[in-house]
Design a protein around this motif. Sequence first.
Motif, short mmCIF file in Angstrom:
data_model
loop_
_atom_site.label_atom_id
_atom_site.label_comp_id
_atom_site.label_asym_id
_atom_site.label_seq_id
_atom_site.Cartn_x
_atom_site.Cartn_y
_atom_site.Cartn_z
N ILE A 186 0.83 -1.20 0.00
CA ILE A 186 0.00 0.00 0.00
C ILE A 186 0.86 1.25 0.00
CG2 ILE A 186 -1.56 1.38 1.43
CD1 ILE A 186 -2.94 -1.24 2.24
N HIS A 187 1.87 1.29 0.85
CA HIS A 187 2.73 2.49 0.92
C HIS A 187 3.55 2.66 -0.36
CE1 HIS A 187 1.80 2.14 5.27
NE2 HIS A 187 1.95 3.45 5.24
N THR A 188 3.93 1.56 -0.99
CA THR A 188 4.70 1.65 -2.22
C THR A 188 3.86 2.17 -3.38
OG1 THR A 188 6.14 -0.17 -1.52
CG2 THR A 188 6.10 0.35 -3.87
N ILE A 189 2.63 1.67 -3.50
CA ILE A 189 1.77 2.11 -4.60
C ILE A 189 1.39 3.58 -4.43
CG2 ILE A 189 -0.43 1.44 -3.60
CD1 ILE A 189 0.63 1.12 -7.29
N LEU A 190 1.28 4.05 -3.19
CA LEU A 190 1.02 5.47 -2.96
C LEU A 190 2.21 6.32 -3.39
CD1 LEU A 190 -0.86 5.41 0.46
CD2 LEU A 190 -1.78 6.21 -1.73
N ALA A 191 3.42 5.85 -3.09
CA ALA A 191 4.61 6.57 -3.53
C ALA A 191 4.67 6.65 -5.06
CB ALA A 191 5.87 5.89 -2.98
N LEU A 192 4.34 5.54 -5.69
CA LEU A 192 4.32 5.51 -7.15
C LEU A 192 3.27 6.47 -7.70
CD1 LEU A 192 5.46 4.17 -9.70
CD2 LEU A 192 3.71 2.40 -9.46
N GLY A 193 2.13 6.56 -7.03
CA GLY A 193 1.08 7.46 -7.46
C GLY A 193 1.48 8.92 -7.37
N LEU A 194 2.17 9.28 -6.29
CA LEU A 194 2.63 10.66 -6.15
C LEU A 194 3.60 11.04 -7.27
CD1 LEU A 194 3.22 10.77 -2.28
CD2 LEU A 194 1.52 12.10 -3.56
N ALA A 195 4.54 10.14 -7.55
CA ALA A 195 5.50 10.41 -8.62
C ALA A 195 4.81 10.47 -9.98
CB ALA A 195 6.59 9.34 -8.61
N SER A 196 3.92 9.54 -10.24
CA SER A 196 3.23 9.48 -11.52
C SER A 196 2.34 10.70 -11.75
CB SER A 196 2.38 8.21 -11.61
OG SER A 196 3.18 7.06 -11.44
N GLY A 197 1.64 11.11 -10.70
CA GLY A 197 0.74 12.25 -10.82
C GLY A 197 1.48 13.53 -11.18
N LEU A 198 2.64 13.71 -10.59
CA LEU A 198 3.45 14.90 -10.91
C LEU A 198 3.92 14.86 -12.36
CD1 LEU A 198 5.52 15.21 -7.61
CD2 LEU A 198 3.62 16.66 -8.36
N VAL A 199 4.31 13.68 -12.82
CA VAL A 199 4.76 13.55 -14.22
C VAL A 199 3.61 13.88 -15.18
CG1 VAL A 199 5.52 11.90 -15.98
CG2 VAL A 199 6.58 11.89 -13.72
N ILE A 200 2.43 13.34 -14.91
CA ILE A 200 1.27 13.60 -15.76
C ILE A 200 0.96 15.09 -15.83
CG2 ILE A 200 -1.24 13.36 -15.86
CD1 ILE A 200 -0.94 10.50 -15.06
#
Length: 466
Positions: A106-120
């Motif tokens: 759960i904590h890893t997928i949230l970290a990935l989401g934060l990074a991905s959202g900024l890229v988008i």
Amino acid sequence: MAQTQALQQRKPSGHVKNMTVGNPYKLMISFALPVFLSELFQQLYNTADAFIVGQVLGTESLAAVSSSGPLIFLIVSFFTGTAMGGGVVISRYFGAGDETRVSRSIHTILALGLASGLVITVVGVALTPTLLEWLNTDASVMQEAVDYFRYYFMGGLSLVLYNICRSIMNALGDSRRPLYYLIFSSMLNVTLDLLFLAVFRWGVWAAALATVLSQSASVVLCMAHLLKKGNVFTVQLRKIRFHKEMLRQILRYGMPAGVQNSVIAVANVVVQAQINSFGPFAMAAYGVHAKIEGFAFLPITSFNMASSTFVGQNLGARQYDRAKRGARFCILTAVIIAEVIGVIMYFASPHLIGLFDKTEEVIQYGVTQAQTVTLFYCLLAFSHSVAAVCRGAGKAFVPMFVMLSVWCAVRITYILLVMHFFGEIAFVYWAYPLTWGISSVIYLLYYLFSDWVHGFEKKQKAKTNG
């Protein structure tokens, strides 16, 4: 067994659901119904924009909103597809009773989401004009389209984070809270659309702003729930980081889904570019049909999400026969519902298109597309249903391969050929039933003759032996 019991003891009394025990059909229906309502309100976001824009600002503004729907899907689909990998990992370890790995994933997928959202956000805002030019967007609607999609991509972070939060809760069997949050944010979106467009008389960009603000509200509600202490899923902000083992698994199961979504989006961008070449009426009709089809397919999407979660949890618990029973039920149900919906849409399409735009040319284009594709919805449902089973079983590369080869390569090749030799829009519409049929044959052969239920064990043995 001891781990599973311990995990069940710590789960909240609310909506987190262990799908490895109890009547599988009742479990999946009870899971799918809130997902259906949740998806219904999710669909209201862009549909409200299109409907209110069409009624208040007119056909050209509706064409601006509708012209590049695949553009949004292209940018965000890879990241939201990858989030599916997080759901597979979470549901697998939840079914197995491994609380530590549930938390890490759960904590890893949230970290990935934060990074991905900024890229988008950065990429979408910067490249919007270029991407719209690639799509042959009509000059008469170009400026409004740029304004709309730039504001839309400013909410890239909230868009990705909501999908990830929903994936986390669904993987734990909780399909109700995402529904509650979406009901609130969808009502907020419609209210803001009416306020910004009908009252303030702002431009088409305000419809995108309303969507961004509403999506952000749903993220706040999701995170407030996930941050609650004392649950198996409790998020701690200081723990949001990339755990190497979990990130590897999330990418292993999610990257194929992300690539799959992206190649479908690429094919749809090619279709959109061809549609755009026929002018604003065709653009508006294609966008309206996409909105209607999105609503029509909500029941199928709901059962597919239930299928992935059910299969993932039960294979994690090594209940293979139970996973097979659930998969068969979801596939059969989705196919039957899809065909019933397709028949209804075939006859109702003139009235449905007319709800958005009563322009005769728009209705004519929309009806032509609907009456070309709707009777083949059973094939589309079957392909998506088997793909959902594959993802839940950790076989994400299978749907990726099928979509890449059929829904991308074959579809694009077909469209380019028919546009070169015939140049008629009806031939573009036929690209969908053709590729749905081919993929359905491939999926049927794989489902019947492959050993898809032991995917997790084979990967684990290979890792141990390696």
